[in-house]
Enzyme design. Structure first.
Site, PDB file in Angstrom:
ATOM      1  N   LYS A  80       9.007  -1.818   1.029  1.00  0.00           N
ATOM      2  CA  LYS A  80       8.662  -0.556   0.381  1.00  0.00           C
ATOM      3  C   LYS A  80      10.077   0.108   0.257  1.00  0.00           C
ATOM      4  O   LYS A  80      10.661   0.183   1.179  1.00  0.00           O
ATOM      5  CB  LYS A  80       7.458   0.360   1.134  1.00  0.00           C
ATOM      6  CG  LYS A  80       7.068   1.685   0.731  1.00  0.00           C
ATOM      7  CD  LYS A  80       6.093   2.331   1.284  1.00  0.00           C
ATOM      8  CE  LYS A  80       5.878   3.576   0.621  1.00  0.00           C
ATOM      9  NZ  LYS A  80       4.740   4.151   1.654  1.00  0.00           N
ATOM     10  N   SER A 155       1.579   6.189  -1.797  1.00  0.00           N
ATOM     11  CA  SER A 155       3.075   5.925  -2.150  1.00  0.00           C
ATOM     12  C   SER A 155       3.487   4.431  -2.054  1.00  0.00           C
ATOM     13  O   SER A 155       4.338   4.237  -2.658  1.00  0.00           O
ATOM     14  CB  SER A 155       3.895   6.726  -1.077  1.00  0.00           C
ATOM     15  OG  SER A 155       3.798   6.496   0.281  1.00  0.00           O
ATOM     16  N   SER A 179      -1.263   6.362   2.197  1.00  0.00           N
ATOM     17  CA  SER A 179      -0.179   5.985   1.325  1.00  0.00           C
ATOM     18  C   SER A 179      -0.543   4.536   1.342  1.00  0.00           C
ATOM     19  O   SER A 179       0.078   3.555   0.602  1.00  0.00           O
ATOM     20  CB  SER A 179       1.083   6.357   1.446  1.00  0.00           C
ATOM     21  OG  SER A 179       1.422   7.546   1.046  1.00  0.00           O
TER      22      SER A 179
END
Length: 499
Positions: A80, A155, A179
């Protein structure tokens, strides 16, 4: 014929260990899938192709020499873009860091490399991870693998899409207001929010806050457990990773992999549509009821409508979350407002409205809610809910301002099903269980008792196994051929803008 990139992480690692699959072959399959599918969805951003190929060759040589192999040996990994990677651009989705190239791996990434994972590249995020719609002005928007015009949530949206489409077998994520769980629900994969401190985090500005955690993402529960076993560790970089002097609490990988075998027929299940506070779409409520019906024969007892008392959750989360946003972003908004998107500005403005008295009340509410949850889990073993309040909507909609005619309190109020759990520190996993009535993935949130990480993953594994033969309940798979021929998402209006 199954392509190597479509193998589960557990199966790929088993074949690598048996010398039946080369890490080079697996990596090249992943790279070919990225080349074919990524233009349609924009999940992968900065790529580390040449170093990944060198690492795969070295991994293959280690196998042929008979060297000891780590649990993730030869497995391609998506990282990520909120997590620093040595020599690979890390932007946090912000133009402020458009050209930032770290000179070291952050702790969690370094651990995964030591376990044998091969970093392929970074996965897309919202700006600084703020918001559950994966869009930014550095890399643009990420589209849902089942419909690229719709949101992948966030996210950890890039990681979820990369997994759903077979670009990588494992990926990293992080979670504050869902997220890990929100994009897992929207994209039909698994996202796991561990207990705070289980996966040490070195960059959390408020080290003692349990709201933000790092965690694993994968396509099924065993793969998630395998990745978690390499992530979990005792480490002083994170004050919440407390330990016993001279003893390892988290370092035993067998705690998490393979998943615990659970007899669901001995367990008491509670099922809530909304925790009494979340603005859940009628459509999602109806789909959830059908999933509860599917669970009913499997458990000793199923209590529909049973929920912990979550009174005060919205207020407490809003204030405590804003505290973290101020610590991380106040100076950026003050000095470089022209380089800050609407979410980061809204977070800072919200935080500046609160007082120390507001924070004191929020912390007290959090403690009260936590204690009410402990009382609830004396009566029930496990709790389920929908993972997210709505079916995926177009990514051009920054956030749902209204759900079934009800206005949302904040731009993240639609994440209340996730942040109700965040506030208490309980572990939770999103398990994909078929499609909703719009043909989009539906995620079931499974919440365990305090510290019950291995337990809740065992429950999820048992449910995954029970539903595997049912096309309506097993993990859905996107149409890859349709994505191969889809126009690039970069050509869609609003791809690199906020309007």
């Amino acid at each position: 014929m199954t392509e190597p990139c479509d193998l589960s992480a557990v199966e790929a690692r088993r074949l690598i260990g048996r010398k039946s699959l080369s890490p080079v072959e697996l990596l090249e399959s992943c790279l070919a899938r990225i080349e074919a599918i990524n233009p349609a969805v924009n999940a992968m951003t900065a790529m580390d192709t040449e170093r990944a190929r060198a690492a795969a060759r070295a991994a293959e040589q280690a196998v042929m020499r008979g060297d000891p192999l780590g649990p993730l040996h030869g497995l391609p990994l998506g990282v990520k873009d909120l997590e620093e990677t040595d020599g690979l651009r890390t932007t946090w989705g912000s133009p402020i860091f458009r050209d930032h190239v770290p000179t070291r791996d952050e702790h969690m990434v370094a651990n995964l490399r030591r376990a044998g994972a091969i970093v392929v590249g970074k996965t897309n995020v919202p700006e600084f991870g703020l918001g559950a719609n994966t869009r930014n002005t550095v890399y643009g928007a990420t589209g849902n693998p089942f419909d690229p015009t719709k949101s992948a949530a966030g996210s950890s949206g890039g990681s979820a899409v990369a997994l759903a489409t077979g670009m990588v077998p494992i990926a990293t994520g992080s979670d504050t207001g869902g997220s890990l769980r929100n994009p897992a629900a929207f994209c039909g994969i698994v996202g796991y929010r561990p207990s705070p401190g289980l996966v040490p985090a070195e960059r959390r500005a408020h080290g003692w806050s349990p709201l933000s955690v790092l965690g694993p993402m994968a396509r099924n529960i065993p793969d998630t457990c395998l990745l978690l076993s390499a992530m979990a560790s005792d480490d002083s970089c994170d004050p919440l990773a407390y330990t016993l002097h001279g003893r390892s609490v988290r370092g035993d990988a067998s705690l998490f992999f393979p998943p615990q075998r659970m007899d669901l027929s001995t367990l008491r299940l509670a099922a809530t549509e909304d925790f009494g506070i979340a603005p859940v779409e009628r459509h999602i409520r109806e789909v959830f009821r059908s999933r509860v019906a599917a669970c009913r024969p499997l458990f000793r007892e199923v209590a529909e409508g049973a929920t912990p008392d979550c009174t005060g959750t919205d207020e407490a989360f809003e204030v405590l979350r804003a505290t973290g946003a101020l610590a991380a972003h106040l100076e950026r908004v003050r000095t470089r407002p022209q380089d800050c998107g609407p979410n980061i500005i809204a977070n800072v403005e919200e935080g500046l409205r609160y007082t120390l008295a507001d924070h004191a009340r929020a912390a007290s509410l959090q403690t009260q809610i936590y204690r009410r949850w402990q009382a609830f889990f004396r009566d029930y073993d496990v709790l389920i809910s929908p993972a997210i309040t709505v079916s995926p909507r177009p990514w051009r909609e920054l956030y749902p301002a209204e759900i079934d005619g009800q206005k949302t309190r904040t731009y993240y109020h639609w994440l209340a099903l996730a942040y109700a759990v965040t506030l208490t520190g309980h572990p939770a996993v999103c398990l994909p269980v078929g499609l909703d009535r719009n043909g989009m993935p539906f995620g079931l949130q499974i919440v365990g008792p305090r510290g019950g990480d291995a337990f809740v993953l065992g429950v999820a594994a048992a449910l995954e196994e029970a539903f595997a033969a049912d096309p309506a309940l097993r993990r859905p798979v996107p149409d890859l051929e349709k994505l191969r021929t889809a126009p690039p998402i970069s050509g869609m209006p609003g791809f690199l803008a906020w309007d």
